[in-house]
Write a protein that holds these residues in place. Structure first.
Motif, mmCIF file in Angstrom:
data_model
loop_
_atom_site.group_PDB
_atom_site.id
_atom_site.type_symbol
_atom_site.label_atom_id
_atom_site.label_comp_id
_atom_site.label_asym_id
_atom_site.label_seq_id
_atom_site.Cartn_x
_atom_site.Cartn_y
_atom_site.Cartn_z
ATOM 1 N N TYR A 66 -22.501 -2.985 49.361
ATOM 2 C CA TYR A 66 -23.371 -2.012 50.024
ATOM 3 C C TYR A 66 -23.212 -0.640 49.371
ATOM 4 C CZ TYR A 66 -25.054 1.272 53.509
ATOM 5 O OH TYR A 66 -25.700 2.320 54.133
ATOM 6 N N LYS A 67 -21.964 -0.234 49.160
ATOM 7 C CA LYS A 67 -21.712 1.075 48.555
ATOM 8 C C LYS A 67 -22.201 1.131 47.112
ATOM 9 C CE LYS A 67 -17.998 2.840 51.320
ATOM 10 N NZ LYS A 67 -16.721 3.532 51.302
ATOM 11 N N ILE A 68 -21.974 0.064 46.356
ATOM 12 C CA ILE A 68 -22.439 0.042 44.963
ATOM 13 C C ILE A 68 -23.949 0.188 44.913
ATOM 14 C CG2 ILE A 68 -22.692 -1.416 42.913
ATOM 15 C CD1 ILE A 68 -19.946 -2.607 43.600
ATOM 16 N N LYS A 69 -24.629 -0.538 45.783
ATOM 17 C CA LYS A 69 -26.097 -0.486 45.810
ATOM 18 C C LYS A 69 -26.589 0.906 46.199
ATOM 19 C CE LYS A 69 -30.079 -3.135 47.140
ATOM 20 N NZ LYS A 69 -30.393 -4.233 46.273
ATOM 21 N N ALA A 70 -25.879 1.556 47.126
ATOM 22 C CA ALA A 70 -26.276 2.886 47.586
ATOM 23 C C ALA A 70 -25.976 3.978 46.558
ATOM 24 C CB ALA A 70 -25.578 3.215 48.907
ATOM 25 N N LEU A 71 -24.936 3.791 45.751
ATOM 26 C CA LEU A 71 -24.480 4.852 44.864
ATOM 27 C C LEU A 71 -24.916 4.725 43.408
ATOM 28 C CD1 LEU A 71 -20.807 5.129 46.188
ATOM 29 C CD2 LEU A 71 -22.667 6.750 46.597
ATOM 30 N N LEU A 72 -25.193 3.513 42.956
ATOM 31 C CA LEU A 72 -25.437 3.291 41.533
ATOM 32 C C LEU A 72 -26.826 2.702 41.287
ATOM 33 C CD1 LEU A 72 -21.952 1.792 40.624
ATOM 34 C CD2 LEU A 72 -22.728 4.127 40.260
ATOM 35 N N PRO A 73 -27.341 2.843 40.078
ATOM 36 C CA PRO A 73 -28.645 2.252 39.752
ATOM 37 C C PRO A 73 -28.627 0.732 39.920
ATOM 38 C CG PRO A 73 -27.917 3.724 38.003
ATOM 39 C CD PRO A 73 -26.775 3.585 38.959
ATOM 40 N N ASP A 74 -29.798 0.162 40.171
ATOM 41 C CA ASP A 74 -29.922 -1.263 40.429
ATOM 42 C C ASP A 74 -29.380 -2.110 39.279
ATOM 43 O OD1 ASP A 74 -30.799 -3.230 42.371
ATOM 44 O OD2 ASP A 74 -32.277 -3.807 40.846
ATOM 45 N N SER A 75 -29.580 -1.662 38.045
ATOM 46 C CA SER A 75 -29.090 -2.443 36.900
ATOM 47 C C SER A 75 -27.564 -2.556 36.915
ATOM 48 C CB SER A 75 -29.567 -1.823 35.584
ATOM 49 O OG SER A 75 -29.114 -0.485 35.486
ATOM 50 N N ILE A 76 -26.890 -1.466 37.280
ATOM 51 C CA ILE A 76 -25.431 -1.475 37.377
ATOM 52 C C ILE A 76 -25.000 -2.332 38.570
ATOM 53 C CG2 ILE A 76 -23.352 -0.063 37.674
ATOM 54 C CD1 ILE A 76 -24.718 0.425 35.010
ATOM 55 N N TYR A 77 -25.738 -2.224 39.672
ATOM 56 C CA TYR A 77 -25.440 -3.021 40.858
ATOM 57 C C TYR A 77 -25.445 -4.515 40.518
ATOM 58 C CZ TYR A 77 -26.300 -5.501 45.240
ATOM 59 O OH TYR A 77 -26.244 -6.391 46.272
ATOM 60 N N LYS A 78 -26.450 -4.956 39.781
ATOM 61 C CA LYS A 78 -26.557 -6.376 39.446
ATOM 62 C C LYS A 78 -25.378 -6.850 38.596
ATOM 63 C CE LYS A 78 -31.549 -6.632 39.854
ATOM 64 N NZ LYS A 78 -32.829 -6.724 39.157
ATOM 65 N N ILE A 79 -24.928 -5.996 37.697
ATOM 66 C CA ILE A 79 -23.782 -6.358 36.854
ATOM 67 C C ILE A 79 -22.503 -6.421 37.694
ATOM 68 C CG2 ILE A 79 -22.283 -5.575 34.977
ATOM 69 C CD1 ILE A 79 -24.844 -4.351 33.699
#
Length: 117
Positions: free
Chosen positions: A8-21
């Motif tokens: 949840y935090k990764i998705k809220a804080l980072l771009p979607d491409s980074i989230y997927k990785i």
């Protein structure tokens, strides 16, 4: 580390491409037990990060970066440990400060639980 809250935090804080990785890092991990020559079936790992993971420390910082703190105490984190330190001549005041910090952390954890779903 609670994986749903972390994602949840990764998705809220980072771009979607980074989230997927980064999403793939804690996923698809399993464990089993071996006793002598017998093995159990595979069970999914639902928390934590692989020890020695290159990305693990970064993810831990993202996970705990908004941990509440107060001016009257020091919060120290290392790997997966968190310590709250405070001092006062009056032990009752020091105890009250620690309890206040714990109450704030409890609210933070509840907020993560409800937002991270």
């Amino acid at each position: 580390m609670w994986q749903e809250g972390l994602l949840y935090k990764i998705k809220a804080l980072l771009p979607d491409s980074i989230y997927k990785i980064l999403k793939s890092s804690p996923e698809n991990r399993y464990f089993l037990f071996k006793y002598r020559e017998e093995y159990t079936s595979l069970h999914p790992v639902i928390s934590g990060m692989p020890q020695g993971s290159v990305v693990g420390p970064l993810l831990y910082l993202l996970y705990t970066g908004d941990l509440p703190t107060t001016a009257d105490s020091t919060t120290a984190t290392f790997v997966d440990d968190t310590t709250i330190l405070t001092t006062h001549e009056d032990a009752a005041i020091a105890s009250h400060r620690l309890q206040t910090d714990l109450n704030k952390i409890q609210l933070w954890l509840k907020k993560m639980l409800y937002e991270g779903k």
